[in-house]
Write an enzyme that holds these catalytic residues in place. Structure first.
Site, PDB file in Angstrom:
ATOM      1  N   LYS A  77       0.850  -1.198   0.000  1.00 63.17           N
ATOM      2  CA  LYS A  77       0.000   0.000   0.000  1.00 63.17           C
ATOM      3  C   LYS A  77       0.882   1.243   0.000  1.00 63.17           C
ATOM      4  O   LYS A  77       1.938   1.251   0.615  1.00 63.17           O
ATOM      5  CB  LYS A  77      -0.863  -0.034   1.275  1.00 63.17           C
ATOM      6  CG  LYS A  77      -1.664   1.191   1.581  1.00 63.17           C
ATOM      7  CD  LYS A  77      -2.469   1.012   2.874  1.00 63.17           C
ATOM      8  CE  LYS A  77      -1.833   1.720   4.045  1.00 63.17           C
ATOM      9  NZ  LYS A  77      -2.650   1.652   5.279  1.00 63.17           N
ATOM     10  N   ASP A  98     -10.187   3.100  10.029  1.00 64.74           N
ATOM     11  CA  ASP A  98     -10.545   4.500  10.285  1.00 64.74           C
ATOM     12  C   ASP A  98     -11.531   4.949   9.199  1.00 64.74           C
ATOM     13  O   ASP A  98     -12.741   4.747   9.318  1.00 64.74           O
ATOM     14  CB  ASP A  98      -9.267   5.338  10.324  1.00 64.74           C
ATOM     15  CG  ASP A  98      -9.520   6.763  10.775  1.00 64.74           C
ATOM     16  OD1 ASP A  98     -10.683   7.127  10.965  1.00 64.74           O
ATOM     17  OD2 ASP A  98      -8.551   7.538  10.932  1.00 64.74           O
TER      18      ASP A  98
HETATM   19  C1  R5P Z   1      -2.284   1.625   9.058  1.00 62.08           C
HETATM   20  O1  R5P Z   1      -1.117   1.533   9.311  1.00 62.08           O
HETATM   21  C2  R5P Z   1      -3.352   1.042   9.935  1.00 62.08           C
HETATM   22  O2  R5P Z   1      -3.052  -0.258  10.341  1.00 62.08           O
HETATM   23  C3  R5P Z   1      -4.696   1.071   9.245  1.00 62.08           C
HETATM   24  O3  R5P Z   1      -4.638   0.238   8.105  1.00 62.08           O
HETATM   25  C4  R5P Z   1      -5.076   2.445   8.801  1.00 62.08           C
HETATM   26  O4  R5P Z   1      -4.728   3.419   9.742  1.00 62.08           O
HETATM   27  C5  R5P Z   1      -6.560   2.500   8.541  1.00 62.08           C
HETATM   28  O5  R5P Z   1      -6.922   3.788   8.108  1.00 62.08           O
HETATM   29  P1  R5P Z   1      -8.025   3.975   6.983  1.00 62.08           P
HETATM   30  O6  R5P Z   1      -9.168   3.079   7.357  1.00 62.08           O
HETATM   31  O7  R5P Z   1      -8.371   5.431   7.073  1.00 62.08           O
HETATM   32  O8  R5P Z   1      -7.407   3.615   5.677  1.00 62.08           O
END
Ligand code: R5P
Length: 325
Positions: free
Chosen positions: A201, A233
């Site tokens: 990612k 999130d």
């Molecule tokens: C990233 O390092 C975390 O483990 C989560 O994947 C990330 O913070 C999730 O954020 P969002 O749902 O906004 O992509």
């Protein structure tokens, strides 16, 4: 007295702020106890006040607060509660923060950035906390930010029991949604005895909450993919990952995550056609507007209650996890 359980000389006291009373009540009920009443209010100018209705002198106090939005308010409330307990001669104060606030700001990614996870640990310490208890820290090394014991609990047993009963290991692949979760996803794949795939990612560090999938490492074609993450999130990480997995031939995408932050537009993104189900715990409150058809919520209170009992009894918390993570 309400909310106090005596065991010889020791007294266990549970208190909570206003962010997620259902979780605190569930923890108290698991422990066969009650919450000690606390008068909390916010003044017209936004300042917070907290006072405990009964004496806490000499008690082993656990201050439960779930750091959901408005996160700064709930953090401040918990700090103020800890300060009040310290000044009321509580013997030991444990901050129970199932979702550690600011955990993602755990290092300087670029020059002139703060390390807010460390600042939060310093604030807890300054307020008077003797120890911290949290579930699935974003990075385990956050434990080192606090100068005192940190009980790091894992939701993995809770989530894994659920998935073991639902998914066939013959067709299952565990998927890490980014490089940061590879170690944890690897433990999942080991414990379930299934292959691991990894998503590469990318984020633009200058734009908050933007996600782009670069490539998938590992076989996902014809597989049921179990995406595991510590938190969801805005849902962009999971939504983009699920889309990439389905476009690369995955037959199903199921998601397991500990902390359901679910900021906008998570509900919309997680309801998309590429995701078959989302399973989370209730470390954070999930009001009706954050719920959707494919969502399943597992209770975290039994795990936290067991850990609180172990800390109170000076028993091992590590033993609860049988070496997991
Ligand atoms: C990233 O390092 C975390 O483990 C989560 O994947 C990330 O913070 C999730 O954020 P969002 O749902 O906004 O992509």
């Amino acid at each position: 007295m309400t909310g106090i359980t005596s065991s010889g000389e020791k007294r266990l006291v549970l208190v909570t702020g206003r962010s997620h009373p259902e979780l605190a009540e569930a923890i108290a009920s698991e422990l066969g106890s009650e919450l000690l009443p606390c008068e909390t209010r916010t003044f017209a100018n936004g300042e917070i006040y907290a006072r405990f209705d009964e004496s806490v002198r000499g008690s082993d106090v656990f201050v439960i607060q779930s750091h959901t939005a408005p996160i700064n308010e709930w953090l401040m409330e918990q700090l103020i509660m800890v300060d009040a307990l310290k000044r009321a001669s509580a013997k030991r104060i444990t901050v129970v923060a199932p979702f550690y606030p600011y955990a993602r700001q755990d290092k300087k990614g670029r020059g002139r950035e703060p390390i807010s996870a460390r600042l939060v640990a310093d604030l807890f310490k300054a307020a008077g906390a003797n120890r911290i208890m949290s579930v699935d820290l974003h990075a385990a090394q956050i434990q080192g930010f606090f100068d005192g014991p940190v009980d790091h609990l894992f939701a993995m047993p809770v989530l894994m029991e659920h998935f073991r009963a639902k998914l066939d290991p013959a067709t299952l692949t565990v998927v890490s949604p980014d490089m940061g979760r590879v170690r944890v996803a690897d433990i999942w794949s080991d414990k379930l005895g299934v292959p691991l795939a990894i998503i590469h990612k990318r984020r633009d560090p200058r734009v908050a909450n933007q996600v782009e999938v670069r490539e998938i490492v590992g076989e996902v074609e014809g597989r049921v993919c179990l995406l595991v993450d510590d938190l969801i999130d805005t849902g962009r990480t999971i939504a983009k990952a699920a889309e990439a997995l389905k476009k690369n031939g995955a037959t199903k995408v199921v998601v397991g995550a500990t902390h359901a932050v679910f900021s906008d537009p998570a509900v919309e993104l997680l309801s998309n056609e590429f995701i078959d189900s989302v399973v989370v715990t209730d470390t954070l409150p999930l009001p009706p507007e954050k719920r959707f058809d494919k969502l399943e919520i597992l209770p975290i209170a039994p795990l936290i209650a067991q850990a609180i009992q172990a800390v109170f009894d000076d028993a091992s918390v590590t033993a609860m996890f049988d070496g997991a993570a």
